[in-house]
Enzyme design. Structure first.
Site, PDB file in Angstrom:
ATOM      1  CG  ASN A  37      25.448  29.788  32.070  1.00  0.00           C
ATOM      2  OD1 ASN A  37      24.142  30.180  32.469  1.00  0.00           O
ATOM      3  ND2 ASN A  37      26.128  28.877  32.152  1.00  0.00           N
ATOM      4  CG  HIS A 122      32.970  18.577  29.356  1.00  0.00           C
ATOM      5  ND1 HIS A 122      32.322  19.652  29.946  1.00  0.00           N
ATOM      6  CD2 HIS A 122      33.644  19.230  28.479  1.00  0.00           C
ATOM      7  CE1 HIS A 122      32.591  20.724  29.612  1.00  0.00           C
ATOM      8  NE2 HIS A 122      33.510  20.488  28.496  1.00  0.00           N
ATOM      9  NE  ARG A 147      35.969  19.779  31.457  1.00  0.00           N
ATOM     10  CZ  ARG A 147      35.133  20.888  31.969  1.00  0.00           C
ATOM     11  NH1 ARG A 147      35.475  22.005  31.651  1.00  0.00           N
ATOM     12  NH2 ARG A 147      33.990  20.473  32.485  1.00  0.00           N
ATOM     13  CE1 TYR A 159      35.099  22.998  35.505  1.00  0.00           C
ATOM     14  CE2 TYR A 159      32.885  24.103  35.738  1.00  0.00           C
ATOM     15  CZ  TYR A 159      33.883  23.635  34.762  1.00  0.00           C
ATOM     16  OH  TYR A 159      33.419  23.366  33.433  1.00  0.00           O
ATOM     17  CG  ASP A 210      38.205  24.530  33.136  1.00  0.00           C
ATOM     18  OD1 ASP A 210      36.801  24.781  32.627  1.00  0.00           O
ATOM     19  OD2 ASP A 210      38.976  25.136  33.673  1.00  0.00           O
ATOM     20  CG  HIS A 212      35.902  26.789  36.195  1.00  0.00           C
ATOM     21  ND1 HIS A 212      35.297  27.760  36.929  1.00  0.00           N
ATOM     22  CD2 HIS A 212      35.673  26.476  35.140  1.00  0.00           C
ATOM     23  CE1 HIS A 212      34.162  27.921  36.041  1.00  0.00           C
ATOM     24  NE2 HIS A 212      34.207  27.173  34.980  1.00  0.00           N
ATOM     25  CD  GLU A 236      39.265  25.521  30.156  1.00  0.00           C
ATOM     26  OE1 GLU A 236      38.999  24.372  29.803  1.00  0.00           O
ATOM     27  OE2 GLU A 236      38.155  26.428  29.928  1.00  0.00           O
ATOM     28  CG  ASP A 237      39.975  29.471  32.610  1.00  0.00           C
ATOM     29  OD1 ASP A 237      39.157  29.303  32.007  1.00  0.00           O
ATOM     30  OD2 ASP A 237      40.846  30.280  31.949  1.00  0.00           O
ATOM     31  CD  GLU A 262      35.768  29.064  30.445  1.00  0.00           C
ATOM     32  OE1 GLU A 262      35.801  27.916  29.791  1.00  0.00           O
ATOM     33  OE2 GLU A 262      34.666  29.007  31.322  1.00  0.00           O
ATOM     34  NE  ARG A 283      38.818  26.599  27.180  1.00  0.00           N
ATOM     35  CZ  ARG A 283      37.662  26.038  26.641  1.00  0.00           C
ATOM     36  NH1 ARG A 283      37.607  25.776  25.456  1.00  0.00           N
ATOM     37  NH2 ARG A 283      36.621  25.406  27.322  1.00  0.00           N
ATOM     38  CG  HIS A 312      33.913  28.398  26.206  1.00  0.00           C
ATOM     39  ND1 HIS A 312      33.077  29.431  26.780  1.00  0.00           N
ATOM     40  CD2 HIS A 312      33.906  27.487  27.188  1.00  0.00           C
ATOM     41  CE1 HIS A 312      32.478  29.004  28.013  1.00  0.00           C
ATOM     42  NE2 HIS A 312      33.087  27.896  28.300  1.00  0.00           N
ATOM     43  CG  ASP A 316      27.479  27.642  29.592  1.00  0.00           C
ATOM     44  OD1 ASP A 316      27.833  26.785  29.848  1.00  0.00           O
ATOM     45  OD2 ASP A 316      28.265  28.757  29.198  1.00  0.00           O
ATOM     46  CD  GLU A 339      34.253  23.256  26.513  1.00  0.00           C
ATOM     47  OE1 GLU A 339      34.781  24.545  26.467  1.00  0.00           O
ATOM     48  OE2 GLU A 339      33.871  22.968  27.643  1.00  0.00           O
ATOM     49  CD1 TRP A 402      31.733  27.824  41.201  1.00  0.00           C
ATOM     50  CD2 TRP A 402      31.580  28.771  39.172  1.00  0.00           C
ATOM     51  NE1 TRP A 402      30.922  26.921  40.408  1.00  0.00           N
ATOM     52  CE2 TRP A 402      30.928  27.273  38.942  1.00  0.00           C
ATOM     53  CE3 TRP A 402      31.558  29.438  37.770  1.00  0.00           C
ATOM     54  CZ2 TRP A 402      30.490  26.597  37.886  1.00  0.00           C
ATOM     55  CZ3 TRP A 402      30.963  28.660  36.790  1.00  0.00           C
ATOM     56  CH2 TRP A 402      30.446  27.226  36.863  1.00  0.00           C
TER      57      TRP A 402
HETATM   58  C1  CS2 Z   1      33.973  25.546  31.622  1.00  0.00           C
HETATM   59  C2  CS2 Z   1      32.295  26.118  31.326  1.00  0.00           C
HETATM   60  O1  CS2 Z   1      33.588  24.378  29.602  1.00  0.00           O
HETATM   61  C3  CS2 Z   1      34.348  24.921  30.279  1.00  0.00           C
HETATM   62  O2  CS2 Z   1      35.570  24.981  29.951  1.00  0.00           O
HETATM   63  O3  CS2 Z   1      34.750  26.596  31.909  1.00  0.00           O
HETATM   64  O4  CS2 Z   1      31.699  25.010  31.180  1.00  0.00           O
HETATM   65  C4  CS2 Z   1      32.132  27.400  32.053  1.00  0.00           C
HETATM   66  O5  CS2 Z   1      31.898  26.784  33.477  1.00  0.00           O
HETATM   67  C5  CS2 Z   1      30.644  27.609  31.604  1.00  0.00           C
HETATM   68  O6  CS2 Z   1      30.675  28.354  30.377  1.00  0.00           O
HETATM   69  C6  CS2 Z   1      29.989  28.650  32.553  1.00  0.00           C
HETATM   70  O7  CS2 Z   1      28.635  29.292  32.111  1.00  0.00           O
HETATM   71 MG    MG Z   2      36.535  26.464  31.089  1.00  0.00          MG
END
Ligand code: CS2
Ligand code: MG
Length: 402
Positions: A37, A122, A147, A159, A210, A212, A236-237, A262, A283, A312, A316, A339, A402
């Protein structure tokens, strides 16, 4: 069975996808997802200019040897572009192998370890009421795991939350969006979100969130501790994972399960996290972690430490990755969850697929190979559109994660 062509198809049915198609002298072809992405053309060039020419004439059934050739032969090992390109080749070769054997990919890996694959969707909202309504919609659709991401009061953007009513798509066409972030505002708010979820829906569904990459290790420890009463399936993250040892600090303070990976593209990105049991779910997924050949090594290593997979699966990563990942998920013994964010209708048309969603579970289908194809004529009607992931800045302007 010799490789005679290896072509890259870039298409944008709702969003950009990069696909590698490998053709053989026996008329069997396979496809692999090569989507990164915001850096799609980097992988397309890596494949077109540096990888495809080296594949012509090779035996398509020598999947492992080709993987080793592309990994060690590049000299410049690892990294998201290299490993995404290798993953696309690997996915296409496993697809060919399955078609040649007349078997679905999961049977080549060792057969099904479960009847179907639990997925999570999501739920996003600009505020708590909207996020809860989206959560309810997922429960009505049959999801067993959801999520939740939500706007944070007095923060312009966050995010995971679309600005309108449309589905969240992080990449913005033509621009690099700049989002602002305040960890203080986020940390004060998020426990209220989870409290509202559990208050309205109880503990019947798995609740995921997440972070993120936005917090420092001690902030992540504080968040994990503060949300223990809400019994998350995972957080997550929570913090960037370059410093794998940093997760020791989180582990010292909280039993909230942690999911990371991810952005990982090889076992070396997570070896310490796994062997020190600093995470609970891995992930990483096929497209960015070197394909089936490498991800199954990562999963096997993780299984030694009771770390489970949580591939993941955002929109995308293409439907090709989703199909191959569901085969992987059906087989992998230490499966955790998959996911599934869904796709634009146009993407589902460009990528005919055997996988199905039903009542919160998915199955890859029984088609030989990974069960996903590409309609090249239709793909050609959606030319690439430059699109970039946002960046985040703290409220004082500092460039942040980000
Ligand atoms: C996110 C992703 O799905 C997730 O857990 O972290 O959507 C991530 O933001 C995108 O893959 C970035 O391209
Ligand atoms: Mg994520």
């Amino acid at each position: 069975m010799k490789i005679i062509r290896a072509d890259v198809i870039v298409t944008c049915p709702g969003r950009n996808f990069v696909t590698l198609k490998i053709e053989t002298d026996e008329g069997v072809y396979g496809i692999g997802d090569a989507t990164l992405n915001g850096r799609e053309l980097a992988v397309a060039s890596y494949l077109r200019d540096h990888v495809s020419p080296t594949l012509i004439g090779r035996d398509a059934t020598r999947i492992e040897d080709i993987w080793q050739y592309l990994y060690k032969g590049a000299y410049w090992r690892r990294g998201p572009v290299t490993m995404t390109a290798i993953a696309a080749v690997d996915m296409a070769l496993w697809d060919i192998m399955g078609k040649r054997a007349g078997l679905p990919l999961y049977k080549l890996l060792g057969g099904a370890s479960r009847d179907a694959v639990m997925v999570y969707g999501h739920a996003t909202g600009r505020d708590i009421p909207e996020a809860l309504d989206r959560y309810a919609q997922h429960i009505e659709a049959g999801y067993k795991a959801v999520r939740i991401q939500c706007g944070v009061p007095n923060m312009r953007s966050v995010y995971g939350v679309s600005k309108g009513s449309d589905k969240y798509e992080p990449a913005k066409k033509g621009i690099v969006d700049e989002e602002s972030w305040s960890s203080e505002k986020y940390l004060d708010f998020i426990p209220k979100l989870f409290d509202a979820v559990r208050d309205r829906f109880g503990f019947e569904t798995h609740l995921l969130h997440d972070v993120h990459h936005r917090l420092t290790p001690i902030e992540a420890a504080r968040l994990g501790k503060s949300v223990e009463p809400y019994r998350l399936f995972w957080l997550e993250d929570p913090t960037p994972a370059e410093n794998q040892a940093g997760f020791r600090l989180i582990r010292e303070h909280t039993v909230t399960p942690i999911a990371v990976g991810e952005v990982f593209n090889s076992i070396w990105d997570c070896k310490q996290l796994i062997e020190e049991q600093l995470i609970d779910y891995l992930r990483a997924t096929l497209t960015h972690a070197g394909g089936i050949t490498h991800l199954r090594r990562m999963a096997d290593f993780a299984s030694l430490y009771q770390v489970r997979t949580g591939c993941h699966g955002p929109s995308d990563l293409s439907p090709v990755c989703m199909g191959a990942a569901l085969h992987f998920d059906l087989w992998v013994p230490n499966f955790g969850i998959q996911e599934y964010m869904g796709y634009p209708e146009a993407a589902l048309d460009v990528f005919p697929h055997a996988w199905r969603f039903e009542n919160g579970m998915m199955h890859p289908g029984e088609a030989p190979g990974h069960g996903v194809d590409i309609d090249e004529a239709l793909a050609a009607r959606y030319p690439y559109e430059p699109a970039y992931l946002p960046v985040a800045r703290l409220e004082d302007g500092t460039l942040w994660n980000w």
